[in-house]
Design a protein around this motif. Structure first.
Motif, short mmCIF file in Angstrom:
data_model
loop_
_atom_site.label_atom_id
_atom_site.label_comp_id
_atom_site.label_asym_id
_atom_site.label_seq_id
_atom_site.Cartn_x
_atom_site.Cartn_y
_atom_site.Cartn_z
N ARG A 86 7.89 -1.57 11.83
CA ARG A 86 8.45 -1.23 10.62
C ARG A 86 7.50 -0.34 10.06
NH1 ARG A 86 12.01 -2.58 6.98
NH2 ARG A 86 12.76 -4.19 8.06
N ILE A 87 7.49 0.97 9.67
CA ILE A 87 6.82 2.01 9.10
C ILE A 87 6.72 1.49 7.68
CG2 ILE A 87 6.47 4.40 8.80
CD1 ILE A 87 6.47 3.39 11.71
N THR A 88 5.31 1.62 7.08
CA THR A 88 5.26 1.38 5.70
C THR A 88 4.53 2.47 4.99
OG1 THR A 88 3.35 -0.12 5.99
CG2 THR A 88 5.30 -1.15 6.48
N ALA A 89 4.08 1.98 3.90
CA ALA A 89 3.12 3.18 3.11
C ALA A 89 1.74 2.75 3.10
CB ALA A 89 3.58 3.16 1.69
N ASP A 90 1.22 1.85 4.10
CA ASP A 90 -0.14 1.08 3.89
C ASP A 90 -0.74 2.10 5.15
OD1 ASP A 90 0.86 -1.09 2.75
OD2 ASP A 90 1.26 -2.35 4.49
N GLY A 91 -1.77 2.75 4.62
CA GLY A 91 -2.83 3.62 5.41
C GLY A 91 -3.24 4.74 4.67
N PRO A 92 -4.16 5.57 5.39
CA PRO A 92 -4.61 6.83 4.42
C PRO A 92 -3.49 7.72 4.10
CG PRO A 92 -5.05 6.68 6.78
CD PRO A 92 -4.50 5.42 6.69
N SER A 93 -3.48 8.31 3.20
CA SER A 93 -2.61 9.43 2.71
C SER A 93 -3.18 10.77 3.45
CB SER A 93 -2.80 9.69 1.10
OG SER A 93 -1.88 10.60 0.88
N ARG B 120 1.72 7.88 1.64
CA ARG B 120 0.72 8.50 3.03
C ARG B 120 0.99 9.76 3.16
NH1 ARG B 120 0.39 4.34 7.86
NH2 ARG B 120 -1.11 5.79 8.13
N ALA B 121 2.46 10.37 2.62
CA ALA B 121 2.91 11.56 3.33
C ALA B 121 3.30 12.46 2.29
CB ALA B 121 4.11 11.18 4.37
#
Length: 504
Positions: free
Chosen positions: A425-432, A460-461
């Motif tokens: 599942r792709i999520t918003a957790d992580g570096p931008s 992130r994007a």
């Protein structure tokens, strides 16, 4: 996208050595390359592999990867990898990984083709690196032992019969799945997106890099998104070019279904081109008005359903479905419009013998056909209900006649063994640190699917939208504005502050 994009992506031959088979475990060793101290991985032995007139300085190597990452010291596969080192060491900031699409595209070939333009754009900022995923080109292969008749693009893709019937598709899909179950073995079962991201991280270690930057295209955007989800601290500047819906319950099944809308979005570009008075001089004008091209095409496909026409390829007539598949292939790029228009004219001319485009002229090699299916069938469970597919095909044919129900039809994946792992599942957790770039009229990864990837990634994007048609934006079917924005991000780190549109 399930790139199911263009037959040439599947038939591209690797610049690396002949496909390897399962080998004995390779010992881990420090890679003899530039990178971050302390990062270790299997050794890479580089050799020159540039072709005459090709990308100068291109090198190739083989990377050992575990057949099964649960047994890292067990049987190993081999991946063909390639690089072009920065010609300005003082400007070098790291490695840019080119993640190929497909499934089935050779990264070795892609770097050879895109490398000159990419090297010029990057101006020495990166070593440029790519690879052939499992099952592709110079990497370890598998085969299903399929009959030639089942390896044509118009049979691997489940185009319904002229009356919309799917009985032939059901029988063929079951036959293909059973053959792959008998012959593919553990190697074929290892062709998954999750394993491709693990292989990328093993390549990162072998290169001696703490972080990678990346340019991922088409199916490669899903690979890139999964890598960024699983290994966020190892991502630097990340470009996702021509994106699909990452819905984990559907994945490639959703990408295939979306082609119906993608074709509808893109066809007006072809219609405008084919009705342009400029085509008169080229002998390729199909109609006086753009709105007349669509009914002309649909009527011709229906006629070929009833009366296939012999082509210049012995034993392979031009049928309605081959014409429809030729359309799908041509929508990839404006540069393919002339080939399609010529085929339409030849099909209309009683005295002409149609010359089939390469995409529909013959069967794929067995190993390419195997990879074509395995990577998408292994990722997620597909439904197998025949009555449900009959209903879906009937509805899709009525809504989207250009694709005639194919994107909603049953495939070999419906009879495939259950996936070994759940999709990511792709999520918003992580570096931008992600820049998405997307054509508004993409036939394979339609814009509405890219918006779903954008929502999944959250802050992130950033999304760069181009009012343009075709698939594969950067240094391909995009615009000068789009190319400048991507180049600026990769070379300087400057990214649009908000989602934006590119003009010019």
């Amino acid at each position: 996208m399930t790139t199911y994009t263009h037959r040439t992506l599947l038939l591209a031959l690797s610049l690396a050595t002949v496909a390897a088979t399962v080998t004995a475990a390779a010992p881990a060793a420090r890679a003899g390359t530039s990178g971050t101290a302390g990062t270790t991985g299997p050794a890479l032995t580089w050799r020159p592999c540039a072709e005459p007139g090709g990308l100068t300085g291109q090198e190739c190597a083989q990377l050992p990867v575990p057949l099964d990452y649960r047994d890292p010291d067990g049987p190993q596969l081999s991946l063909a990898v390639t690089r072009v080192r920065s010609d300005r060491p003082e400007a070098r900031r790291g490695t840019l990984l080119v993640i190929p699409g497909g499934p089935g595209e050779s990264g070795v070939r892609r770097l050879a083709a895109k490398g000159p333009a990419l090297r010029k754009a990057m101006a020495g900022t990166y070593d440029l690196v790519s690879f052939d995923p499992r099952g592709v080109g110079g990497s370890s292969r598998a085969d299903c032992g399929l009959d030639a008749a089942d390896r044509h693009l118009v049979t691997l893709r489940s185009w319904p019969g002229p009356d919309g019937g799917i009985d032939g598709n059901v029988a063929r899909s079951r036959r293909i799945a059973e053959a792959c179950q008998r012959h593919g073995g553990a190697v074929l079962r290892s062709f998954t997106t999750r394993n491709e991201t693990r292989d990328i991280d093993r390549l990162r270690q072998a290169l001696g890099e703490e972080k990678l930057s990346a340019w991922a295209s088409s199916y490669g955007t899903y690979v890139g998104a999964v890598y960024a989800q699983k290994y966020p601290r190892h991502t630097d500047r990340w470009v996702l070019d021509s994106n699909g819906d990452p819905n984990p319950s559907r994945v490639a099944r959703g990408w295939l279904a979306n082609i119906s809308v993608g074709a509808e979005d893109r066809f007006p570009d072809f219609a405008a081109w084919a009705a342009d008075p400029a085509r008169e001089r080229e002998g390729l004008r199909l109609a006086r008005r753009p709105e007349d091209v669509r009914p002309l095409f649909l009527a011709l496909a229906a006629k070929l359903d009833r009366e296939p026409k012999e082509s210049t390829t012995p034993g392979v007539p031009l049928t309605g479905n081959r014409l429809r598949q030729a359309l799908q292939s041509a929508l990839l790029s404006d540069g393919l419009f002339a080939e399609l228009a010529r085929l339409v004219q030849q099909a209309q001319d009683p005295a002409a013998e149609p010359v089939l485009p390469d995409a529909v002229a013959g069967p794929l090699p067995d190993q390419d056909a195997t990879t074509f299916m395995a990577a998408v069938c292994n990722d997620v469970r597909w439904p197998a209900s025949v009555p449900a597919h009959r209903r879906a095909v009937t509805a899709d044919r009525a809504r989207h006649p250009l694709t005639a129900g194919m994107p909603a039809n049953i495939t070999p994946c419906g009879f495939w063994k259950a996936p070994a792992e759940p999709p990511t599942r792709i999520t918003a957790d992580g570096p931008s640190n992600i820049l998405m770039v997307q054509n508004r009229r993409d036939p394979y990864t339609p814009y509405f699917g890219a918006l779903k990837m954008r929502r999944a990634l959250g802050d992130r994007a950033r999304l760069l939208t181009l009012d343009h048609g075709g698939h594969g934006v950067y240094l391909g079917n995009g615009t000068a504005c789009g190319d400048r924005t991507v180049t600026t991000f990769l070379t300087t780190g400057r990214r649009p502050q908000t989602d934006t549109h590119c003009v010019g």
